[in-house]
Write a protein that holds these residues in place. Structure first.
Motif, mmCIF file in Angstrom:
data_model
loop_
_atom_site.group_PDB
_atom_site.id
_atom_site.type_symbol
_atom_site.label_atom_id
_atom_site.label_comp_id
_atom_site.label_asym_id
_atom_site.label_seq_id
_atom_site.Cartn_x
_atom_site.Cartn_y
_atom_site.Cartn_z
ATOM 1 N N ALA A 23 33.250 31.771 39.397
ATOM 2 C CA ALA A 23 32.592 32.807 38.594
ATOM 3 C C ALA A 23 31.123 32.971 38.977
ATOM 4 C CB ALA A 23 32.712 32.457 37.107
ATOM 5 N N GLN A 24 30.467 31.871 39.316
ATOM 6 C CA GLN A 24 29.039 31.910 39.628
ATOM 7 C C GLN A 24 28.745 32.515 40.995
ATOM 8 O OE1 GLN A 24 26.437 30.355 37.280
ATOM 9 N NE2 GLN A 24 25.678 32.113 38.421
ATOM 10 N N THR A 25 29.738 32.458 41.881
ATOM 11 C CA THR A 25 29.531 32.943 43.250
ATOM 12 C C THR A 25 29.817 34.432 43.336
ATOM 13 O OG1 THR A 25 30.248 30.787 44.074
ATOM 14 C CG2 THR A 25 30.162 32.606 45.651
ATOM 15 N N PRO A 48 26.118 37.944 35.986
ATOM 16 C CA PRO A 48 26.295 39.226 35.298
ATOM 17 C C PRO A 48 27.387 40.099 35.895
ATOM 18 C CG PRO A 48 24.332 39.276 36.657
ATOM 19 C CD PRO A 48 24.823 37.865 36.685
ATOM 20 N N GLN A 49 27.900 39.697 37.040
ATOM 21 C CA GLN A 49 28.960 40.471 37.689
ATOM 22 C C GLN A 49 30.319 39.793 37.535
ATOM 23 O OE1 GLN A 49 28.329 43.406 38.865
ATOM 24 N NE2 GLN A 49 26.133 43.235 38.527
ATOM 25 N N ALA A 50 30.456 38.973 36.485
ATOM 26 C CA ALA A 50 31.735 38.273 36.270
ATOM 27 C C ALA A 50 32.062 38.215 34.788
ATOM 28 C CB ALA A 50 31.668 36.862 36.851
ATOM 29 N N PRO A 62 32.675 44.560 43.468
ATOM 30 C CA PRO A 62 31.465 44.689 42.649
ATOM 31 C C PRO A 62 31.495 43.856 41.380
ATOM 32 C CG PRO A 62 32.870 46.603 42.349
ATOM 33 C CD PRO A 62 33.501 45.778 43.440
ATOM 34 N N PHE A 63 32.703 43.420 40.970
ATOM 35 C CA PHE A 63 32.832 42.717 39.694
ATOM 36 C C PHE A 63 34.037 41.795 39.758
ATOM 37 C CE2 PHE A 63 33.608 42.192 35.156
ATOM 38 C CZ PHE A 63 32.309 42.103 34.645
ATOM 39 N N GLN A 64 33.945 40.668 39.070
ATOM 40 C CA GLN A 64 35.050 39.711 39.027
ATOM 41 C C GLN A 64 35.568 39.540 37.605
ATOM 42 O OE1 GLN A 64 34.963 36.039 41.617
ATOM 43 N NE2 GLN A 64 32.756 36.413 41.473
ATOM 44 N N VAL A 65 36.887 39.529 37.463
ATOM 45 C CA VAL A 65 37.527 39.202 36.193
ATOM 46 C C VAL A 65 38.395 37.969 36.421
ATOM 47 C CG1 VAL A 65 39.145 39.938 34.412
ATOM 48 C CG2 VAL A 65 37.534 41.583 35.382
ATOM 49 N N ILE A 66 38.130 36.939 35.629
ATOM 50 C CA ILE A 66 38.828 35.666 35.809
ATOM 51 C C ILE A 66 39.555 35.300 34.519
ATOM 52 C CG2 ILE A 66 38.539 33.199 36.267
ATOM 53 C CD1 ILE A 66 36.004 33.943 37.867
#
Length: 368
Positions: free
Chosen positions: A62-64, A104-106, A70-74
């Protein structure tokens, strides 16, 4: 959209608390629609299981920042592993550090489906209440809490009427009530059966009570309660044959295994209450079982008869432990889900092994 930016309504993390699979899937679909562009799904969307992946690795992911999206959903499953025996100070410390300065992108979504939240929160069991409080004291300190409570019968009826209307049809109130009652307000099954009803009545003005009786009740009579009847009668051959019929008739096949287990667990829990409260007729069963936990009216007498085949509470709790073990095995992605279900049905239909004198005395002491 920045999940952790100031002024944003979106939190850096959320907890989906509750085992209502219908609402869980709707939440997942809404999150994916909002944050995951279809062309970038392979790069944006990740699913992790805490039984196989440490929380430290998930937080690193998540931090990487992603170079491809442009965005990560985990999504994080098996959250119960954070609350098993043994101190998890390092894990919760890592979570606190991450959420103090999240990417901010996760967006991290924790699926806490080890808690059952009834439609009436006042009826939540003490064990589930303690689990929920522990959840809010830990993950809830950093994440938004989303309660996925069981859907009440009235809400289920409203959803059925609204969904039928969206499909260009209407459903009689009596038909909606029968559909909800027949499936015990199980929204996953209600949604699937309503879709079949809409196809069955295509071109007509409305869905009637007769349509529900034709398409839903008959199928239910031939499936789950026949299986539990064979199990409680210790008829292994018939039970296996009925299981195969249930799997073969399901559109999802083996992929519906978790749903079948859920219904088996629900039915055995109902039998446990029936046995403990010494229910002998339909009139008493509606007082013993609360709203949202009742079986369809046509199955009441059958379930009372089945429950009374068990000699003690111990036999039914044994069955629930076997189902829980099979559930854990299925969620571990076994090579053959059908084999897991077959073994479960054979175990359920077998006579429990007698306890040794020492084990019996220990169990007796623990129950005092």
């Amino acid at each position: 959209m920045d999940a952790g930016s100031k002024g944003s309504a979106i939190r850096a993390g959320y907890v989906l608390a509750g085992d209502e699979l219908f609402l869980q899937e709707r939440c997942r679909a809404a999150i994916i629609k909002a944050f995951v562009p279809p062309d970038f799904k392979e790069f944006c969307l990740s699913d992790f299981d805490l039984s196989t992946t440490p929380i430290f690795d998930i937080l690193d992911r998540a931090q990487t920042p992603s170079l491809m999206a442009p965005f990560q959903v985990i999504f994080v499953r098996n959250v119960r592993n954070l609350y098993t025996r043994g101190a998890k100070k390092d894990e919760f410390a890592a979570l606190a550090r991450y959420f103090q300065s999240p990417n901010p992108q996760a967006l991290i979504v924790f699926v806490a489906d080890f808690i059952r939240i009834p439609s009436d929160a006042r009826r939540i069991e003490m064990d589930d209440k303690n689990k929920y409080e522990r959840l809010t004291e830990t993950l809830g300190e950093h994440c938004g809490m989303v309660e996925l409570a069981r859907v009440s019968e009235d809400d289920a009826m409203r959803w059925v009427s609204a969904t039928a209307g969206e499909g260009g049809n209407r459903i009689d109130p009596d038909a909606a009530r029968e559909l909800v009652d027949a499936l015990g307000a199980d929204m996953m099954m209600i949604a699937a059966e309503l879709e079949k009803l809409l196809l069955f009545t295509w071109g007509r003005e409305k869905i009637t009570l007769g349509d529900v009786e034709t398409m839903v009740l008959g199928a239910k009579q031939r499936s789950l309660y026949e299986l539990t009847d064979a199990i409680s009668a210790r008829n292994k051959v018939k039970a296996i044959a009925l299981l195969h019929g249930l799997l073969n008739s399901s559109e999802a096949g083996e992929d519906a295994a978790i749903g079948h287990l859920y219904m088996l667990a629900r039915t055995f829990r109902q039998m446990l209450v029936i046995l403990e409260k010494n229910v002998r007729d339909q009139r008493a069963i509606w007082q013993a079982l609360w709203q949202g936990f009742r079986m369809p009216p046509f199955a009441a007498d059958d379930l009372i008869r089945q429950a009374r085949r068990y000699k003690s509470r111990r036999e039914l709790t044994r069955a629930l432990r076997l189902i829980a073990r099979a559930d854990l095995e299925l969620r571990s992605s076994p090579p053959d889900k059908r084999l897991v279900l077959e073994r479960l049905v054979l175990d359920l239909a077998s006579e429990p092994k007698p306890l040794s004198p020492w084990s019996a005395s220990q169990l007796s002491l623990s129950e005092q």
